[in-house]
Design an enzyme around this catalytic site. Structure first.
Site, PDB file in Angstrom:
ATOM      1  N   CYS A   1       1.044  -1.259   0.283  1.00 49.22           N
ATOM      2  CA  CYS A   1       0.004   0.234  -0.131  1.00 49.22           C
ATOM      3  C   CYS A   1       0.734   1.370  -0.090  1.00 49.22           C
ATOM      4  O   CYS A   1       1.371   1.654   1.271  1.00 49.22           O
ATOM      5  CB  CYS A   1      -0.578   0.063   1.309  1.00 49.22           C
ATOM      6  SG  CYS A   1      -1.902   1.502   1.364  1.00 49.22           S
TER       7      CYS A   1
ATOM      8  N   CYS B   1     -12.001  14.411   4.389  1.00 49.11           N
ATOM      9  CA  CYS B   1     -12.543  13.191   4.881  1.00 49.11           C
ATOM     10  C   CYS B   1     -12.686  13.446   6.027  1.00 49.11           C
ATOM     11  O   CYS B   1     -11.459  12.668   7.001  1.00 49.11           O
ATOM     12  CB  CYS B   1     -12.000  12.024   3.836  1.00 49.11           C
ATOM     13  SG  CYS B   1     -11.843  11.791   2.378  1.00 49.11           S
TER      14      CYS B   1
ATOM     15  N   CYS C   1     -10.737  10.131   8.273  1.00 47.99           N
ATOM     16  CA  CYS C   1      -9.489   9.639   8.101  1.00 47.99           C
ATOM     17  C   CYS C   1      -9.143  10.581   8.840  1.00 47.99           C
ATOM     18  O   CYS C   1      -9.178  11.392   8.115  1.00 47.99           O
ATOM     19  CB  CYS C   1      -9.454   9.845   6.675  1.00 47.99           C
ATOM     20  SG  CYS C   1      -7.478   9.630   5.764  1.00 47.99           S
TER      21      CYS C   1
ATOM     22  N   GLY D   1      -2.466  10.371   1.329  1.00 43.02           N
ATOM     23  CA  GLY D   1      -2.824  11.373   0.203  1.00 43.02           C
ATOM     24  C   GLY D   1      -3.765  10.775  -1.155  1.00 43.02           C
ATOM     25  O   GLY D   1      -4.171   9.582  -0.960  1.00 43.02           O
TER      26      GLY D   1
ATOM     27  N   SER E   1     -13.669   5.803  -3.511  1.00 44.40           N
ATOM     28  CA  SER E   1     -13.903   5.821  -1.840  1.00 44.40           C
ATOM     29  C   SER E   1     -15.157   6.948  -1.554  1.00 44.40           C
ATOM     30  O   SER E   1     -15.674   7.496  -1.719  1.00 44.40           O
ATOM     31  CB  SER E   1     -12.989   6.466  -1.105  1.00 44.40           C
ATOM     32  OG  SER E   1     -11.449   5.924  -1.089  1.00 44.40           O
ATOM     33  N   LEU E   2     -16.273   5.915  -2.011  1.00 40.45           N
ATOM     34  CA  LEU E   2     -18.122   5.417  -2.127  1.00 40.45           C
ATOM     35  C   LEU E   2     -18.092   6.822  -0.900  1.00 40.45           C
ATOM     36  O   LEU E   2     -18.857   8.061  -0.205  1.00 40.45           O
ATOM     37  CB  LEU E   2     -18.620   5.243  -2.546  1.00 40.45           C
ATOM     38  CG  LEU E   2     -19.481   5.819  -2.988  1.00 40.45           C
ATOM     39  CD1 LEU E   2     -20.220   6.490  -3.683  1.00 40.45           C
ATOM     40  CD2 LEU E   2     -20.805   4.361  -3.341  1.00 40.45           C
TER      41      LEU E   2
ATOM     42  N   ASN F   1     -11.963   2.192  11.267  1.00 44.67           N
ATOM     43  CA  ASN F   1     -10.544   2.243  12.278  1.00 44.67           C
ATOM     44  C   ASN F   1     -10.148   2.903  13.298  1.00 44.67           C
ATOM     45  O   ASN F   1     -10.045   4.145  12.201  1.00 44.67           O
ATOM     46  CB  ASN F   1      -9.370   1.676  11.889  1.00 44.67           C
ATOM     47  CG  ASN F   1      -9.723   0.278  11.306  1.00 44.67           C
ATOM     48  OD1 ASN F   1      -9.345  -0.752  11.304  1.00 44.67           O
ATOM     49  ND2 ASN F   1      -9.117   0.367   9.313  1.00 44.67           N
TER      50      ASN F   1
HETATM   51  N1  SAH Z   1      -7.493   9.664  -0.864  1.00 45.93           N
HETATM   52  C1  SAH Z   1      -6.931   7.728  -1.098  1.00 45.93           C
HETATM   53  C2  SAH Z   1      -6.636   7.202  -1.165  1.00 45.93           C
HETATM   54  C3  SAH Z   1      -6.400   6.153   0.380  1.00 45.93           C
HETATM   55  S1  SAH Z   1      -7.289   4.989   0.672  1.00 45.93           S
HETATM   56  C4  SAH Z   1      -8.336   7.633  -0.974  1.00 45.93           C
HETATM   57  O1  SAH Z   1      -9.503   8.386  -0.051  1.00 45.93           O
HETATM   58  O2  SAH Z   1      -9.552   7.202  -1.564  1.00 45.93           O
HETATM   59  C5  SAH Z   1      -7.522   5.273   2.047  1.00 45.93           C
HETATM   60  C6  SAH Z   1      -8.878   4.094   1.824  1.00 45.93           C
HETATM   61  O3  SAH Z   1      -9.369   4.330   4.116  1.00 45.93           O
HETATM   62  C7  SAH Z   1      -9.887   4.897   1.207  1.00 45.93           C
HETATM   63  O4  SAH Z   1     -11.631   4.410   1.291  1.00 45.93           O
HETATM   64  C8  SAH Z   1     -10.097   5.745   2.669  1.00 45.93           C
HETATM   65  O5  SAH Z   1     -11.407   6.189   2.480  1.00 45.93           O
HETATM   66  C9  SAH Z   1     -10.154   4.524   3.786  1.00 45.93           C
HETATM   67  N2  SAH Z   1     -10.579   5.388   5.025  1.00 45.93           N
HETATM   68  C10 SAH Z   1      -9.758   6.644   5.585  1.00 45.93           C
HETATM   69  N3  SAH Z   1      -9.996   6.547   6.897  1.00 45.93           N
HETATM   70  C11 SAH Z   1     -10.571   5.004   7.282  1.00 45.93           C
HETATM   71  C12 SAH Z   1     -10.634   4.824   8.367  1.00 45.93           C
HETATM   72  N4  SAH Z   1     -10.509   5.311   9.589  1.00 45.93           N
HETATM   73  N5  SAH Z   1     -11.466   3.734   8.906  1.00 45.93           N
HETATM   74  C13 SAH Z   1     -11.143   2.395   7.349  1.00 45.93           C
HETATM   75  N6  SAH Z   1     -11.138   3.176   6.883  1.00 45.93           N
HETATM   76  C14 SAH Z   1     -10.830   4.612   6.623  1.00 45.93           C
HETATM   77 FE1  SF4 Z   2      -9.740  11.144   2.017  1.00 45.50          FE
HETATM   78 FE2  SF4 Z   2      -8.178  10.029   0.955  1.00 45.50          FE
HETATM   79 FE3  SF4 Z   2      -7.238  11.988   1.894  1.00 45.50          FE
HETATM   80 FE4  SF4 Z   2      -8.017  10.375   3.418  1.00 45.50          FE
HETATM   81  S1  SF4 Z   2      -6.210  10.347   2.473  1.00 45.50           S
HETATM   82  S2  SF4 Z   2      -8.433  12.387   3.749  1.00 45.50           S
HETATM   83  S3  SF4 Z   2      -9.626   9.465   3.013  1.00 45.50           S
HETATM   84  S4  SF4 Z   2      -8.791  11.978   0.490  1.00 45.50           S
END
Ligand code: SAH
Ligand code: SF4
Length: 382
Positions: free
Chosen positions: A113, A124, A127, A184, A238-239, A315
């Site tokens: 990853c 988000c 996150c 990112g 990431s929906l 998480n």
């Molecule tokens: N920025 C991109 C790539 C990061 S992917 C994106 O957002 O798609 C990481 C994945 O983990 C994304 O689907 C994100 O929404 C999810 N994620 C972020 N914080 C999380 C958390 N605390 N618990 C579970 N999934 C989480």
């Molecule tokens: Fe949102 Fe992905 Fe950035 Fe986390 S890493 S803030 S899930 S865009």
């Protein structure tokens, strides 16, 4: 030390060779040799490149670097997940930066990853990475460097490599899959992510099939067609919500690119089929987005898209108010989307004990600030 050759396209490598005096007629052949040593054999020193003449090795070593990222820490979870905290130079003003890379071994595959940025501009709400403001984009060198470093540490190189031109064995590799799901938003660092992933997919080097590389985006709609045409890897979205009102809150980028536009971009993504499905990531947040009605609406929204759904148990991280949905609720949700044919594994959290799970990645310095703040708050509370 000179600039690094890691992360350069073949054309740029050719220019680098010309710059140290390699004659035009040899450039293609020498580029192929370098590519082989850098990406198939994982050379960390020009002296290892025994098929390259000693003079050229010396000239290259004087002008260029092929070093690896600096490892700050390496942690191994009780479930075998590994996490590296890596440090890169500031590349301009400011201090060196830190990012995290995670390796997840599973039955029959090993997924790496990768991070694409230091911090993230998008915040988000669930996150952890999103609480750290964007420091800078990673370069192609730094993204490819994460792959090479993981393979170094795992011993994942072809020891007795076939001669250049032979097929690279695709089985038995420790890093068999790559996901751009670390820190990112990869589509906000398009050019570097593209350069890096094209190197990862190049058949003469790292040679990962594009079907084993997945780019995850929070929904940067205008860049999705380019990702399909210019990189051609698998797409993950990431929906996390099925209504704009809620998604605006969870993934604020939704205000700019709402669900309907996002899904239209996925429908148009080149090469989707039942064998090459788009992934929809859906984090399970208790009482927020996890009802049976949400699941049914999700099924309705995705109708006609070759897709699979990844249910991610939330998480938790310090200072965040969300809770992970109850297990029975996650299973009920999964049953509904499974019944509709969206094979949806519930992604078991990996490496939680070392904060390596989805959305938990951060620079260690940020984590220290957080710990200090929490300690301070605890003191004040007492
Ligand atoms: N920025 C991109 C790539 C990061 S992917 C994106 O957002 O798609 C990481 C994945 O983990 C994304 O689907 C994100 O929404 C999810 N994620 C972020 N914080 C999380 C958390 N605390 N618990 C579970 N999934 C989480
Ligand atoms: Fe949102 Fe992905 Fe950035 Fe986390 S890493 S803030 S899930 S865009």
């Amino acid at each position: 030390m000179g600039p690094s050759l890691i992360g350069m396209s073949r054309a740029a490598l050719g220019d680098a060779l010309r710059a140290v005096g390699v004659p035009d007629r040899q450039v293609n052949m020498r580029t192929g040799q370098l590519w082989h040593w850098l990406y198939l054999r994982g050379a960390t020193d020009f002296d290892q490149m025994t098929s390259v003449s000693k003079d050229l090795r010396q000239a290259l070593a004087a002008a260029y670097a092929i070093s690896r990222p600096e490892i700050v820490t390496e942690q191994v979870s009780e479930d075998g997940t590994r996490k590296w905290l890596l440090r890169f130079p500031s590349r301009g003003a400011g201090r060196p930066v830190e990012i995290e890379t995670v390796y997840i071994p599973e039955e029959g595959r090993g997924t790496l990853c990768l991070s694409s940025q230091v911090g993230c501009t998008l915040s988000c709400s669930f996150c952890h990475t999103g609480t750290q403001k964007l420091v800078r984009n990673l370069t192609a060198e730094e993204i490819v460097g994460q792959i090479l470093l993981a393979r170094d540490r795992l011993g994942d190189y072809v020891e007795r490599a076939p001669p250049p031109g032979d097929d690279v064995p695709s089985t038995g590799r420790l890093v068999s899959n790559i996901v751009m799901m670390g820190m990112g938003e990869p589509l906000y660092n398009f050019d570097n992510v593209k350069d890096a992933l094209l190197i990862a997919a190049d058949g003469d080097g790292i040679a990962l099939s594009r079907r084993r590389i997945t780019l995850s985006t929070s929904g940067v709609v205008p860049m999705i067609p380019r990702a399909g045409e210019e990189i051609g890897v698998m797409l993950a979205i990431s929906l996390h919500a099925v209504r704009d009102e809620l998604r605006d809150e969870l993934v604020p980028l939704n205000k700019k690119y709402p669900i309907a536009e996002l899904l239209a971009a996925v429908r148009a993504y080149p090469g989707l089929s039942n064998a090459r499905r788009a992934t929809f990531e859906y984090v399970m947040l208790k009482g927020v987005n996890d009802t049976a009605a949400d699941a049914r609406e999700l099924v309705r929204l995705l109708a006609g898209i070759p897709a699979k759904i990844n249910l991610i148990p939330f998480n938790p991280w310090p200072g965040n108010a969300y809770e992970c949905s109850d297990w029975t609720q996650i299973e009920r949700f999964a049953e509904i989307v499974n019944a509709a044919g969206y094979a949806s594994p519930i992604r078991t959290p990996r490496g939680r004990d070392i904060l390596a799970a989805c959305g938990q990645l951060k620079s260690e310095s940020e984590r220290m600030k957080l710990r200090e703040r929490m300690a301070l708050e605890a003191m004040i509370a007492n």
